[in-house]
Design a protein around this motif. Structure first.
Motif, PDB file in Angstrom:
ATOM      1  N   GLN A   1      32.282  35.553  50.088  1.00 20.37           N
ATOM      2  CA  GLN A   1      32.126  34.102  50.002  1.00 20.37           C
ATOM      3  C   GLN A   1      32.022  33.496  51.407  1.00 20.37           C
ATOM      4  N   LYS A   2      32.877  33.993  52.318  1.00 20.83           N
ATOM      5  CA  LYS A   2      32.811  33.532  53.722  1.00 20.83           C
ATOM      6  C   LYS A   2      31.426  33.788  54.300  1.00 20.83           C
ATOM      7  N   LEU A   3      30.919  35.020  54.089  1.00 19.99           N
ATOM      8  CA  LEU A   3      29.620  35.389  54.659  1.00 19.99           C
ATOM      9  C   LEU A   3      28.503  34.537  54.064  1.00 19.99           C
ATOM     10  N   ILE A   4      28.586  34.276  52.740  1.00 19.30           N
ATOM     11  CA  ILE A   4      27.535  33.462  52.116  1.00 19.30           C
ATOM     12  C   ILE A   4      27.559  32.049  52.700  1.00 19.30           C
ATOM     13  N   ALA A   5      28.768  31.502  52.864  1.00 20.86           N
ATOM     14  CA  ALA A   5      28.871  30.148  53.391  1.00 20.86           C
ATOM     15  C   ALA A   5      28.359  30.082  54.821  1.00 20.86           C
ATOM     16  N   GLN A   6      28.520  31.196  55.588  1.00 18.57           N
ATOM     17  CA  GLN A   6      28.044  31.187  56.981  1.00 18.57           C
ATOM     18  C   GLN A   6      26.537  31.361  57.072  1.00 18.57           C
ATOM     19  N   THR A   7      25.988  32.309  56.259  1.00 17.33           N
ATOM     20  CA  THR A   7      24.595  32.705  56.462  1.00 17.33           C
ATOM     21  C   THR A   7      23.649  32.152  55.411  1.00 17.33           C
ATOM     22  N   PHE A   8      24.206  31.721  54.258  1.00 16.68           N
ATOM     23  CA  PHE A   8      23.397  31.236  53.139  1.00 16.68           C
ATOM     24  C   PHE A   8      22.418  32.274  52.620  1.00 16.68           C
ATOM     25  N   ARG A   9      22.749  33.572  52.805  1.00 14.22           N
ATOM     26  CA  ARG A   9      21.874  34.599  52.241  1.00 14.22           C
ATOM     27  C   ARG A   9      22.566  35.150  51.003  1.00 14.22           C
ATOM     28  N   ALA A  10      22.626  34.307  49.965  1.00 12.12           N
ATOM     29  CA  ALA A  10      23.437  34.609  48.785  1.00 12.12           C
ATOM     30  C   ALA A  10      22.979  35.890  48.098  1.00 12.12           C
ATOM     31  N   VAL A  11      21.666  36.097  47.995  1.00 10.61           N
ATOM     32  CA  VAL A  11      21.179  37.233  47.210  1.00 10.61           C
ATOM     33  C   VAL A  11      21.576  38.557  47.848  1.00 10.61           C
ATOM     34  N   GLU A  12      21.322  38.688  49.167  1.00  6.88           N
ATOM     35  CA  GLU A  12      21.645  39.952  49.833  1.00  6.88           C
ATOM     36  C   GLU A  12      23.145  40.257  49.744  1.00  6.88           C
ATOM     37  N   ILE A  13      23.951  39.232  50.012  1.00  3.90           N
ATOM     38  CA  ILE A  13      25.389  39.462  50.029  1.00  3.90           C
ATOM     39  C   ILE A  13      25.899  39.756  48.618  1.00  3.90           C
ATOM     40  N   PHE A  14      25.302  39.063  47.627  1.00  2.21           N
ATOM     41  CA  PHE A  14      25.677  39.345  46.235  1.00  2.21           C
ATOM     42  C   PHE A  14      25.380  40.811  45.897  1.00  2.21           C
ATOM     43  N   ILE A  15      24.227  41.299  46.330  1.00  5.17           N
ATOM     44  CA  ILE A  15      23.882  42.690  46.020  1.00  5.17           C
ATOM     45  C   ILE A  15      24.893  43.644  46.655  1.00  5.17           C
ATOM     46  N   CYS A  16      25.248  43.368  47.922  1.00  6.89           N
ATOM     47  CA  CYS A  16      26.196  44.256  48.621  1.00  6.89           C
ATOM     48  C   CYS A  16      27.560  44.242  47.928  1.00  6.89           C
ATOM     49  N   ALA A  17      28.111  43.024  47.719  1.00  2.93           N
ATOM     50  CA  ALA A  17      29.444  42.931  47.121  1.00  2.93           C
ATOM     51  C   ALA A  17      29.420  43.472  45.694  1.00  2.93           C
ATOM     52  N   GLY A  18      28.373  43.101  44.962  1.00  5.20           N
ATOM     53  CA  GLY A  18      28.267  43.566  43.585  1.00  5.20           C
ATOM     54  C   GLY A  18      28.230  45.076  43.514  1.00  5.20           C
ATOM     55  N   SER A  19      27.509  45.707  44.459  1.00  2.00           N
ATOM     56  CA  SER A  19      27.399  47.164  44.405  1.00  2.00           C
ATOM     57  C   SER A  19      28.767  47.814  44.617  1.00  2.00           C
ATOM     58  N   ILE A  20      29.603  47.197  45.454  1.00  2.00           N
ATOM     59  CA  ILE A  20      30.943  47.772  45.668  1.00  2.00           C
ATOM     60  C   ILE A  20      31.735  47.753  44.359  1.00  2.00           C
ATOM     61  N   TYR A  21      31.744  46.585  43.681  1.00  4.75           N
ATOM     62  CA  TYR A  21      32.481  46.491  42.418  1.00  4.75           C
ATOM     63  C   TYR A  21      31.900  47.418  41.362  1.00  4.75           C
ATOM     64  N   LEU A  22      30.556  47.478  41.342  1.00  6.60           N
ATOM     65  CA  LEU A  22      29.901  48.316  40.345  1.00  6.60           C
ATOM     66  C   LEU A  22      30.288  49.778  40.549  1.00  6.60           C
ATOM     67  N   LEU A  23      30.348  50.190  41.835  1.00  7.97           N
ATOM     68  CA  LEU A  23      30.705  51.590  42.116  1.00  7.97           C
ATOM     69  C   LEU A  23      32.142  51.878  41.665  1.00  7.97           C
ATOM     70  N   ILE A  24      33.062  50.950  41.975  1.00  9.17           N
ATOM     71  CA  ILE A  24      34.452  51.150  41.536  1.00  9.17           C
ATOM     72  C   ILE A  24      34.485  51.279  40.021  1.00  9.17           C
ATOM     73  N   ASN A  25      33.772  50.362  39.333  1.00  8.12           N
ATOM     74  CA  ASN A  25      33.844  50.350  37.877  1.00  8.12           C
ATOM     75  C   ASN A  25      33.202  51.577  37.261  1.00  8.12           C
ATOM     76  N   ILE A  26      32.111  52.065  37.877  1.00  7.53           N
ATOM     77  CA  ILE A  26      31.504  53.291  37.360  1.00  7.53           C
ATOM     78  C   ILE A  26      32.486  54.448  37.533  1.00  7.53           C
ATOM     79  N   ALA A  27      33.165  54.479  38.698  1.00 12.09           N
ATOM     80  CA  ALA A  27      34.136  55.554  38.940  1.00 12.09           C
ATOM     81  C   ALA A  27      35.262  55.506  37.906  1.00 12.09           C
ATOM     82  N   VAL A  28      35.768  54.284  37.635  1.00  6.98           N
ATOM     83  CA  VAL A  28      36.861  54.137  36.658  1.00  6.98           C
ATOM     84  C   VAL A  28      36.409  54.613  35.278  1.00  6.98           C
TER      85      VAL A  28
END
Lengths: 236, 241
Positions: free
Chosen positions: B184-211
């Motif tokens: 959220q901090k990075l999005i507010a600083q850079t306004f590159r919501a899509v790229e940051i969403f993909i990065c953060a989302g991929s982290i959660y997705l990887l954890i959830n796939i592992a679980v």
């Protein structure tokens, strides 16, 4: 100040504001749920289609949206939406930052999230249809649109009601997250109230009670719908 | 899409991963223990045990998690003098402990229903057979009800753990610097919501796939009796022996 003075309907009471905010919660949840019905039925249709890329696309959508925190999705729509709008405004010769209306952002974000869940509900309900009925419809010469309206849609909706009830409860509770975009729904109103009175506990407690009331009423509502939709079905 | 920026973002977000995992892990663990207690309470026939458990589940499943977090973190802060007098202020002062408490209580309510359903699904004949062999309540719970209920509960519990991993993102709202907070901090600083969403989302997705994978593995390991029997050795080998 006692609790009743604080939350009541008198001159210093926050009652009307809280009730209005609860109304906004219901509005944003309903809009999000309806948007989700559109996304969800499209995704369910894609998942059931014979075209492989369509299936992949829909599977990707549901996997992503169900595996990623909803708060991130809301940030994506909130910041991404305004970034996109600002870019469009620049192209049209405008300048500066253009914000997306919070209600629209909220409804779309909730729609995208709940659509992923609704897709699975609709898909399951479609698979529960008796094949013979579809065959019979084709045999009497119904075109696809008519078959969808008369045979598929009424039954899919009936089978989907319990699942949709769960998704609705989910959307209702997720709608609290929309408060981060500044939309004055129940949670945001409680934050405003507790900020100006310095009494956070009564405000959040009232918010919790109002959410509980809304979810309880919805549980009964969906129970009633389910019984009603099953009128014509013989049960063992 | 700017790959260098995304790589940089991904690394920046990884700094929040330990906190995300810690919140998810501890809340699932504490919530699980509490859920077991709640499930046993609501299965007991004593009204003084059944009703508190039901009320708990009703309240925590009927209200948004974020409201619960705010009620505990900001709401209880209003009673600071009382909490100080009781000597528990150090706990409720920290956003971390408040988030952990809210997450644990919330998952306990959902998991209690999963466990209750799983225990109820144990076929009565199995319990009867156990009793007929002269098993006491504890032996029955350990040897018959526990293992069957555990296997029954696993698929639903896997969903609950995934939703807990996602729910840790709410801790960002009360200033805990986990993955979503940094995103959220990075999005507010850079306004590159899509790229940051993909990065953060991929982290959660990887954890959830592992679980999900880990629990599928556990389920496979716990249900040897439901798998196809191993193939008979070829006749020639049998002739050798």
């Amino acid at each position: 100040m006692t609790y009743l003075e604080l939350m009541g309907f008198g001159p210093t009471g926050w009652g009307p504001a809280m009730l209005r905010a609860a109304g906004m919660t219901v509005v944003v949840a309903v809009l999000g749920f309806l948007a989700g019905a559109v996304f969800g039925s499209l995704a369910a249709w894609a998942k059931l289609s014979r075209v492989r890329p369509l299936r992949w696309l829909a599977d990707g959508y549901t996997t992503l949206l169900r595996g990623v925190p909803d708060l991130l999705v809301i940030y994506l729509f909130y910041f991404g939406g305004s970034a996109a709008l600002s870019a469009v405004a620049r192209m049209l010769g405008g300048q500066g930052f253009v914000g997306v209306p919070a209600l629209l952002t909220g409804a779309l974000a909730l729609g995208a999230i709940s659509g992923a869940y609704q897709a699975e509900v609709y898909r399951g309900a479609f698979l529960a249809l008796a094949r013979g009925e579809l065959e019979a419809a084709r045999a009497v010469g119904m075109p696809p649109a008519l078959m969808f309206r008369r045979i598929v849609a009424p039954q899919v909706l009936r089978y989907a009601i319990p699942g949709l009830g769960n998704v609705w409860q989910l959307v209702l509770k997720e709608s609290a997250l929309i408060s981060v975009t500044g939309l004055v729904e129940l949670l945001r109103q409680s934050q405003i109230g507790s900020g100006s009175t310095r009494e956070p506990f009564p405000f959040y407690l009232t918010a919790a009670a109002l959410y509980l009331a809304i979810t309880t009423v919805s549980t009964y509502g969906f129970g009633w719908l389910e019984t009603r939709s099953m009128r014509g079905v013989r049960r063992a | 899409m700017d790959l260098a920026f995304m790589a940089e973002t991904w690394l920046a977000l990884l700094a929040g991963l330990p906190l995300t995992l810690r919140l998810a892990g501890w809340s699932v663990l504490c919530g699980g223990v509490l859920a077991l207690v709640l499930a046993l309470m609501s299965l007991s026939r004593h009204p003084a045990l059944v009703w508190p458990a039901r009320a708990f589940v009703f309240v925590f499943r009927g209200t948004p998690l974020l409201v619960q977090v705010f009620l505990i973190y900001y709401g209880l802060g209003q009673f600071r003098p009382t909490l100080q007098a009781w000597g528990v202020w150090w706990f409720f002062r920290e956003a971390y402990w408040c988030a952990l408490t809210a997450l644990s209580l919330n998952t306990a309510a959902y998991a209690a229903e999963i466990i209750r359903g799983a225990i109820l699904s144990v076929p009565y004949g199995q319990i009867e057979a156990g009793r007929a062999c002269g098993m006491g309540r504890l032996t029955l719970a350990r040897r018959i009800v526990g293992p069957i209920a555990l296997r029954q509960a696993l698929p639903a519990y896997s969903n609950e753990i995934v939703s807990m991993v996602k729910a840790t993102s709410l801790a960002s709202i009360i200033t805990l610097a986990e993955v979503t907070f940094i995103a959220q901090k990075l999005i507010a600083q850079t306004f590159r919501a899509v790229e940051i969403f993909i990065c953060a989302g991929s982290i959660y997705l990887l954890i959830n796939i592992a679980v999900t994978r880990a629990i599928l593995g556990l389920e496979y390991w716990l249900s040897p009796h439901l798998r196809a029997a191993p193939r008979e050795p070829p006749a020639s080998e049998a002739a050798h022996a």
